[in-house]
Design an enzyme around this catalytic site. Structure first.
Site, PDB file in Angstrom:
ATOM      1  N   CYS A   2       0.863  -1.169   0.000  1.00  0.00           N
ATOM      2  CA  CYS A   2       0.000   0.000   0.000  1.00  0.00           C
ATOM      3  C   CYS A   2       0.907   1.229   0.000  1.00  0.00           C
ATOM      4  O   CYS A   2       2.111   1.111   0.164  1.00  0.00           O
ATOM      5  CB  CYS A   2      -0.847   0.055   1.270  1.00  0.00           C
ATOM      6  SG  CYS A   2      -1.870  -1.396   1.494  1.00  0.00           S
ATOM      7  N   ARG A  27       1.218   1.678  -5.975  1.00  0.00           N
ATOM      8  CA  ARG A  27       1.383   0.702  -4.884  1.00  0.00           C
ATOM      9  C   ARG A  27       0.059   0.083  -4.448  1.00  0.00           C
ATOM     10  O   ARG A  27       0.026  -0.830  -3.617  1.00  0.00           O
ATOM     11  CB  ARG A  27       2.013   1.387  -3.661  1.00  0.00           C
ATOM     12  CG  ARG A  27       3.338   2.039  -3.944  1.00  0.00           C
ATOM     13  CD  ARG A  27       3.853   2.755  -2.703  1.00  0.00           C
ATOM     14  NE  ARG A  27       4.104   1.813  -1.631  1.00  0.00           N
ATOM     15  CZ  ARG A  27       5.213   1.126  -1.481  1.00  0.00           C
ATOM     16  NH1 ARG A  27       6.206   1.292  -2.335  1.00  0.00           N
ATOM     17  NH2 ARG A  27       5.363   0.284  -0.484  1.00  0.00           N
ATOM     18  N   TRP A  72      -3.957  -1.544  -1.234  1.00  0.00           N
ATOM     19  CA  TRP A  72      -4.017  -2.773  -2.019  1.00  0.00           C
ATOM     20  C   TRP A  72      -4.333  -3.848  -0.987  1.00  0.00           C
ATOM     21  O   TRP A  72      -3.465  -4.270  -0.228  1.00  0.00           O
ATOM     22  CB  TRP A  72      -2.672  -3.040  -2.706  1.00  0.00           C
ATOM     23  CG  TRP A  72      -2.689  -4.245  -3.575  1.00  0.00           C
ATOM     24  CD1 TRP A  72      -2.174  -5.473  -3.298  1.00  0.00           C
ATOM     25  CD2 TRP A  72      -3.238  -4.345  -4.891  1.00  0.00           C
ATOM     26  NE1 TRP A  72      -2.384  -6.314  -4.347  1.00  0.00           N
ATOM     27  CE2 TRP A  72      -3.025  -5.651  -5.342  1.00  0.00           C
ATOM     28  CE3 TRP A  72      -3.890  -3.442  -5.739  1.00  0.00           C
ATOM     29  CZ2 TRP A  72      -3.438  -6.093  -6.595  1.00  0.00           C
ATOM     30  CZ3 TRP A  72      -4.300  -3.884  -6.977  1.00  0.00           C
ATOM     31  CH2 TRP A  72      -4.071  -5.193  -7.388  1.00  0.00           C
ATOM     32  N   ASN A  98       1.158   0.110   6.144  1.00  0.00           N
ATOM     33  CA  ASN A  98       1.508  -0.694   4.972  1.00  0.00           C
ATOM     34  C   ASN A  98       2.285  -1.902   5.481  1.00  0.00           C
ATOM     35  O   ASN A  98       3.267  -1.732   6.197  1.00  0.00           O
ATOM     36  CB  ASN A  98       2.377   0.154   4.028  1.00  0.00           C
ATOM     37  CG  ASN A  98       3.039  -0.675   2.950  1.00  0.00           C
ATOM     38  OD1 ASN A  98       2.457  -1.639   2.468  1.00  0.00           O
ATOM     39  ND2 ASN A  98       4.254  -0.311   2.574  1.00  0.00           N
ATOM     40  N   GLY A  99       1.822  -3.115   5.146  1.00  0.00           N
ATOM     41  CA  GLY A  99       2.531  -4.313   5.593  1.00  0.00           C
ATOM     42  C   GLY A  99       1.554  -5.382   6.035  1.00  0.00           C
ATOM     43  O   GLY A  99       0.369  -5.332   5.700  1.00  0.00           O
ATOM     44  N   GLU A 469       7.343 -21.127 -18.992  1.00  0.00           N
ATOM     45  CA  GLU A 469       7.193 -19.741 -18.544  1.00  0.00           C
ATOM     46  C   GLU A 469       8.324 -18.854 -19.089  1.00  0.00           C
ATOM     47  O   GLU A 469       8.089 -17.712 -19.489  1.00  0.00           O
ATOM     48  CB  GLU A 469       7.140 -19.693 -17.006  1.00  0.00           C
ATOM     49  CG  GLU A 469       7.000 -18.320 -16.398  1.00  0.00           C
ATOM     50  CD  GLU A 469       5.782 -17.511 -16.875  1.00  0.00           C
ATOM     51  OE1 GLU A 469       4.886 -18.077 -17.505  1.00  0.00           O
ATOM     52  OE2 GLU A 469       5.777 -16.297 -16.632  1.00  0.00           O
ATOM     53  N   LYS A 473       7.655 -15.614 -21.473  1.00  0.00           N
ATOM     54  CA  LYS A 473       8.171 -14.273 -21.176  1.00  0.00           C
ATOM     55  C   LYS A 473       8.889 -13.718 -22.391  1.00  0.00           C
ATOM     56  O   LYS A 473       8.716 -12.577 -22.775  1.00  0.00           O
ATOM     57  CB  LYS A 473       9.157 -14.296 -20.004  1.00  0.00           C
ATOM     58  CG  LYS A 473       8.677 -14.288 -18.586  1.00  0.00           C
ATOM     59  CD  LYS A 473       7.704 -13.247 -18.194  1.00  0.00           C
ATOM     60  CE  LYS A 473       6.340 -13.671 -18.586  1.00  0.00           C
ATOM     61  NZ  LYS A 473       5.267 -13.708 -17.725  1.00  0.00           N
ATOM     62  N   GLU A 476       6.422 -12.899 -25.323  1.00  0.00           N
ATOM     63  CA  GLU A 476       5.538 -11.773 -24.980  1.00  0.00           C
ATOM     64  C   GLU A 476       6.197 -10.414 -25.168  1.00  0.00           C
ATOM     65  O   GLU A 476       5.598  -9.504 -25.709  1.00  0.00           O
ATOM     66  CB  GLU A 476       5.186 -11.843 -23.477  1.00  0.00           C
ATOM     67  CG  GLU A 476       3.948 -12.593 -23.110  1.00  0.00           C
ATOM     68  CD  GLU A 476       3.720 -12.538 -21.604  1.00  0.00           C
ATOM     69  OE1 GLU A 476       2.602 -12.228 -21.216  1.00  0.00           O
ATOM     70  OE2 GLU A 476       4.662 -12.814 -20.814  1.00  0.00           O
ATOM     71  N   HIS A 492      10.865 -35.945 -30.699  1.00  0.00           N
ATOM     72  CA  HIS A 492       9.600 -36.249 -31.367  1.00  0.00           C
ATOM     73  C   HIS A 492       9.127 -35.081 -32.218  1.00  0.00           C
ATOM     74  O   HIS A 492       7.926 -34.873 -32.369  1.00  0.00           O
ATOM     75  CB  HIS A 492       8.545 -36.643 -30.335  1.00  0.00           C
ATOM     76  CG  HIS A 492       8.952 -37.845 -29.529  1.00  0.00           C
ATOM     77  ND1 HIS A 492       9.052 -39.108 -30.080  1.00  0.00           N
ATOM     78  CD2 HIS A 492       9.337 -37.964 -28.235  1.00  0.00           C
ATOM     79  CE1 HIS A 492       9.473 -39.955 -29.153  1.00  0.00           C
ATOM     80  NE2 HIS A 492       9.652 -39.286 -28.023  1.00  0.00           N
ATOM     81  N   LYS A 591      -3.124  -6.812 -19.544  1.00  0.00           N
ATOM     82  CA  LYS A 591      -2.806  -7.354 -18.218  1.00  0.00           C
ATOM     83  C   LYS A 591      -3.920  -8.275 -17.733  1.00  0.00           C
ATOM     84  O   LYS A 591      -3.682  -9.322 -17.169  1.00  0.00           O
ATOM     85  CB  LYS A 591      -2.620  -6.194 -17.239  1.00  0.00           C
ATOM     86  CG  LYS A 591      -2.257  -6.621 -15.842  1.00  0.00           C
ATOM     87  CD  LYS A 591      -0.788  -6.929 -15.768  1.00  0.00           C
ATOM     88  CE  LYS A 591      -0.356  -7.534 -14.464  1.00  0.00           C
ATOM     89  NZ  LYS A 591       0.783  -8.438 -14.657  1.00  0.00           N
TER      90      LYS A 591
HETATM   91  C1  G6P Z   1      -2.984 -12.250 -19.517  1.00  0.00           C
HETATM   92  C2  G6P Z   1      -1.708 -11.659 -18.976  1.00  0.00           C
HETATM   93  C3  G6P Z   1      -0.790 -12.770 -18.442  1.00  0.00           C
HETATM   94  C4  G6P Z   1      -1.537 -13.610 -17.420  1.00  0.00           C
HETATM   95  C5  G6P Z   1      -2.870 -14.136 -17.969  1.00  0.00           C
HETATM   96  C6  G6P Z   1      -3.719 -14.741 -16.879  1.00  0.00           C
HETATM   97  O1  G6P Z   1      -2.715 -13.010 -20.657  1.00  0.00           O
HETATM   98  O2  G6P Z   1      -1.027 -10.937 -19.985  1.00  0.00           O
HETATM   99  O3  G6P Z   1       0.361 -12.206 -17.833  1.00  0.00           O
HETATM  100  O4  G6P Z   1      -0.741 -14.674 -17.021  1.00  0.00           O
HETATM  101  O5  G6P Z   1      -3.630 -13.064 -18.529  1.00  0.00           O
HETATM  102  O6  G6P Z   1      -4.058 -13.727 -15.975  1.00  0.00           O
HETATM  103  P1  G6P Z   1      -4.510 -13.997 -14.490  1.00  0.00           P
HETATM  104  O7  G6P Z   1      -4.819 -12.635 -13.963  1.00  0.00           O
HETATM  105  O8  G6P Z   1      -5.737 -14.863 -14.583  1.00  0.00           O
HETATM  106  O9  G6P Z   1      -3.403 -14.668 -13.797  1.00  0.00           O
END
Ligand code: G6P
Length: 596
Positions: A2, A27, A72, A98-99, A469, A473, A476, A492, A591
């Site tokens: 926060c 934050r 948050w 905050n914490g 993953e 990354k 993306e 394969h 996002k």
């Molecule tokens: C979008 C974002 C990814 C994320 C995915 C699932 O594709 O760009 O970074 O992993 O959604 O999002 P969530 O909020 O369900 O983890």
């Protein structure tokens, strides 16, 4: 995470207080609140929603001292009564925090027995009641110190005292900085809070406190000794400062990983929340999209290994139409945002089919929390960059904590495994920090990888989801075509594509599959593909097969993936930077994906 602020100085300071909060909204932004003193009256204004939303409805009063908070949520849903600041019973003190307070339940029970009345479900509110208990009206610093002596957890706080018109701030494992202006003093979780007004700062260290008033400021340690602190001038612009001096949010969030993991560990994800008999379930499903699906896949290896229960990882959009009866199924829905449409639909469907459902999410009060029987929070703090980084590491940490706690209930985890894992987790934040502090090897291989248009990532066991993953990354944010593969599957199909133009990122950290990985790397080398190897310190056997090596600290084989993936995220970042890509907002991606 926060944002908290404190201000003392000019008359009519409410616009300054709101501006400071606005600067800290990165934050947290689910609720906001301020408390100010005007004509010796203590005013409290707070609500769910953004700082701007609050600003547009409050009445501006003339004041020259106040505190504020942008939230948050971690403990208590993002609703008005859980928004900070909180008042003591006598309405003489206001507090923003905050914490995470770990022992708040026991403290709250004790305070309630003594007659304190609480207005929220938060952990934070206990602090203001504790301070009230020790405050006689003259020495606030002393009362705060005594109260904090009873608190376990992480905190930065600001406390506003109506009678004496002063603010006390204190920090322990959460940030708080002091800004020194001309006839005004600022307290803030972060420098952007006040950078528009002053570039003179005093950094408070852990276990330090400060008192600010119209008369000036004094800093103390937790034993009550006065400290002489150096005033530093910072040279950043506001824009730099909002990203904490980092060029992109993604990099900032990667550097927040050790902290995020610590907060996840502190939150005590505990299977007892579920109040169910784990022996009732024949299988476990772990479900998510994108990065969260990769966390689910890591969870599959983890749950099967530690719990000995058949576990499957599924992609949300694929199980949302399932028609199988699921009364024997325990289903976990992993979603950072808690708003991903496919994951919400999958949760609805599986609940309808009879599954017991649990959410693992980073956003308190998000939609998924209303679609499932139980909720676990990852507490990673808000993530702004589209590419998920710290939230993935927090997800796998939370999955591990869940598995360990269910394993204990089922009697599947031996005492020695438990001790090994506990020790492994204890050193995890410092090992993550080590990778971040020594980023040169990652930067060097990134310059190489940036030259290619295609890449494969390979791994086995726990490292297979990490390979997926890592590849996600890279594609993306750098737009290099990348595929993650189980190393044993190369023969394969993908081997047909390998050549000097297609590098392979091999994840061969030390575990029982390591010898097999060495075989796979040899296969790759025989096709002339450049090999970028992520190996563990102390196990350099595969290093001579590789063209480039990044060595990472060795931890328990269940925990090491958290470290490896951090290095892979960092590599994707530097590749994208080398290729001048818009890192925080990659093309065509969002996002939070709320469409099906
Ligand atoms: C979008 C974002 C990814 C994320 C995915 C699932 O594709 O760009 O970074 O992993 O959604 O999002 P969530 O909020 O369900 O983890």
């Amino acid at each position: 995470m926060c944002g908290i602020i404190g201000y003392v100085g000019r008359n009519n300071c409410m616009p300054i207080i709101f501006d400071m909060l606005k600067r800290l909204e990165y934050r947290g932004y689910d609720s906001a609140g301020i408390s100010v003193i005007s004509d010796s009256n203590l005013y409290l204004m707070k609500d769910k929603g953004t700082v701007d939303a609050l600003r547009s409805v409050v009445e501006f009063v003339d004041c020259s001292i106040g505190i504020g908070h942008t939230r948050w949520a971690t403990c208590g849903a993002p609703l008005k009564h859980n928004a900070h600041p909180f008042l003591d019973c006598k309405k003489e003190l206001a507090l923003a925090h905050n914490g995470i307070i770990e022992n708040y339940r026991e403290l709250k029970d004790g305070l309630m027995r003594e007659g304190h009345v609480f207005s929220s479900e938060t952990d934070s509110e206990v602090i203001v009641h504790l301070i009230e208990k020790y405050y006689t009206g003259s020495n606030l610093i002393e009362a705060v110190r005594t109260a904090l002596g009873q608190v376990r957890g992480s905190y930065a706080i600001v406390v506003l005292d109506r009678r004496n018109k002063k603010i006390v701030g204190a920090r322990h494992e959460s940030p708080l900085v002091l800004g020194i202006g001309k006839n005004e003093i600022f307290l803030s979780s972060d420098i952007p809070g006040f950078l528009r007004h002053t570039n003179k700062v005093v950094y408070l260290n852990d276990n330090e406190m400060v008192e600010i008033s119209h008369g000036g400021y004094s800093v103390y340690d937790f034993s009550g000794h006065t400290l002489q602190k150096e005033v530093k001038e910072i040279q950043w612009t506001i824009e730099d400062a909002e990203k904490g001096g980092f060029e992109h949010y993604m990099l900032k969030e990667i550097y927040e990983i050790p902290r995020a993991v610590q907060d996840t560990l502190r939150s005590r994800v505990d299977a007892s929340i579920l109040e169910i008999d784990f022996n009732d379930f024949e299988r476990i499903l772990l479900i998510g999209c994108g990065t969260s699906y990769h966390a689910a896949l890591y969870g599959k290896y983890l749950f099967e290994n530690l719990l000995k229960v058949p576990t499957h990882a599924e992609i949300s959009s694929e199980v949302r139409n399932s028609t199988l009866a699921m009364s024997d199924t325990l289903a976990f829905f992993i979603t950072q945002s808690g708003e991903t449409a496919d994951t919400l639909a999958a949760a609805r469907n599986l609940r309808r089919l009879g599954a017991t459902t649990c959410a693992i999410t980073n956003v308190v009060g998000s939609s998924i929390t209303r679609e499932t029987d139980a909720v676990f929070y990852t507490h990673a703090g808000p993530e702004i960059s589209v590419a998920a980084t710290k939230t993935f590491v927090s997800q796998i940490t939370a999955l591990y904590m869940l598995a360990a706690s269910v394993g204990e209930v089922r009697g599947e985890i031996s005492a020695s495994v438990k001790t090994d894992l506990r020790n492994a987790l204890r050193v995890l934040p410092s090992e993550l920090q080590k990778v971040l502090d020594n980023a040169e090897p990652v930067k060097n291989v990134s310059r190489e990888l940036a030259k290619y248009e295609n890449a494969f990532y390979i791994g086995r066991g726990y490292n297979y989801p990490i390979a997926l993953e890592g590849a996600l990354k890279l594609k993306e944010i750098s737009y290099i075509h990348a595929e993650g593969y189980p190393a044993g599957e190369l023969k394969h199909g993908p081997l047909a594509l390998l050549c000097e133009k297609v590098p392979v990122v091999a994840i061969a950290t030390y575990d029982e599959l390591y010898p097999k990985m060495i075989g796979n790397i040899a296969e790759v080398k025989a096709r002339n593909s450049p090999v970028i190897l992520f190996s563990t310190e102390n196990h350099p056997e595969a290093n001579e097969l590789a063209d480039f090596v990044v060595e990472i600290p060795e931890n328990h084989q269940i925990i090491t993936p958290a470290i490896t993936v951090t290095a892979l995220q960092l590599m994707a970042y530097y590749v994208a930077k080398e290729r001048n890509c818009p890192i925080d907002k990659p093309r065509n991606l969002a996002k939070s994906v709320t469409v099906e």
